[in-house]
Design a protein around this motif. Sequence first.
Motif, PDB file in Angstrom:
ATOM      1  N   CYS A 288      -6.895   6.441   0.755  1.00  0.00           N
ATOM      2  CA  CYS A 288      -6.327   5.704  -0.482  1.00  0.00           C
ATOM      3  C   CYS A 288      -6.975   6.443  -1.749  1.00  0.00           C
ATOM      4  CB  CYS A 288      -6.527   4.203  -0.654  1.00  0.00           C
ATOM      5  SG  CYS A 288      -5.571   3.125   0.385  1.00  0.00           S
TER       6      CYS A 288
ATOM      7  N   THR B  54     -11.451   2.138  -4.297  1.00  0.00           N
ATOM      8  CA  THR B  54     -10.923   1.032  -3.861  1.00  0.00           C
ATOM      9  C   THR B  54     -11.739  -0.229  -3.885  1.00  0.00           C
ATOM     10  OG1 THR B  54     -11.220   0.974  -1.418  1.00  0.00           O
ATOM     11  CG2 THR B  54      -9.607   2.426  -2.070  1.00  0.00           C
TER      12      THR B  54
ATOM     13  N   PHE C 293      -7.793   1.088  -6.596  1.00  0.00           N
ATOM     14  CA  PHE C 293      -6.700   0.415  -5.986  1.00  0.00           C
ATOM     15  C   PHE C 293      -7.408  -1.077  -5.696  1.00  0.00           C
ATOM     16  CE2 PHE C 293      -4.163  -0.122  -1.572  1.00  0.00           C
ATOM     17  CZ  PHE C 293      -3.247  -1.077  -2.267  1.00  0.00           C
TER      18      PHE C 293
ATOM     19  N   SER D 223      -6.403  -2.474   0.685  1.00  0.00           N
ATOM     20  CA  SER D 223      -7.170  -1.042   0.966  1.00  0.00           C
ATOM     21  C   SER D 223      -7.783  -0.951   2.268  1.00  0.00           C
ATOM     22  CB  SER D 223      -7.985  -0.812  -0.092  1.00  0.00           C
ATOM     23  OG  SER D 223      -9.093  -1.905  -0.343  1.00  0.00           O
TER      24      SER D 223
ATOM     25  N   LEU E 220       1.380   2.796  -3.477  1.00  0.00           N
ATOM     26  CA  LEU E 220       0.156   3.003  -4.146  1.00  0.00           C
ATOM     27  C   LEU E 220       0.333   4.410  -4.896  1.00  0.00           C
ATOM     28  CD1 LEU E 220      -2.897   2.854  -5.104  1.00  0.00           C
ATOM     29  CD2 LEU E 220      -3.421   3.993  -2.948  1.00  0.00           C
TER      30      LEU E 220
ATOM     31  N   ALA F 262       0.936  -1.413   0.024  1.00  0.00           N
ATOM     32  CA  ALA F 262      -0.158  -0.111   0.136  1.00  0.00           C
ATOM     33  C   ALA F 262       0.938   1.258  -0.099  1.00  0.00           C
ATOM     34  CB  ALA F 262      -0.961   0.062   1.165  1.00  0.00           C
TER      35      ALA F 262
END
Length: 215
Positions: free
Chosen positions: A69, A83, A52, A58, A33, A30
């Motif tokens: 995110c 996500t 994502f 997530s 990302l 993560a």
Amino acid sequence: APEGVGISSMHISWGQTGGDPTPEKLKGMAANLETGCRQYEDTRLKQDVIIFGCTSGSLIGGPTYDKECIELIERTTGSKGMTTTTAILEGLKKLGASNVALLAPYPAATNEAERDFMEKNGVHITELMDLNPQRQYIPTIEPIRVYQQAKKICKDGAEALFVSCTGLNCLSVISAMEEDFGIPVITSNQASLWACLRLARVGTKIPELGKLFTL
């Protein structure tokens, strides 16, 4: 995806091939990302929606991590963000399901992190079952195995069944599970596709992907 919809994908690594998605590895993935989002900074590569696409990745940062995110995606790319966990929560809300049986293929610590995330976002987990006690590499688990394990989970009091992980190949058994179990079935990839299409204002219905895709 429906005709006329294009999908571009790229891989965010946690630094090794295979292996269990432990909380530590997921947090490492993560953290990459933003680097992944940089691939779509060029305006010529602008997407309607960027997701994502990892369930446990997530949510691993806590109950609001999916929203964090999304903010990162939108800030970095200028596209709408999504996500997988956000998609699942939105899908369950659309189905009116707040009591959910959860089938997940992760190590125990990640399974419990997922239960905690769902509970803190208003979804009561009626039962959590480990889909993958043999710790098999998740993408190699056959759809029929997902179906067989799903038959074993207690569905008493559950308004939906959630089969977690974008690494699972199980779209082909959603219809059979819904018909046989008598409740809607949410899977990570199904919910991800549904939420991205709806966010991109594509309302195509795909009944073979379950009740969610009729809404």
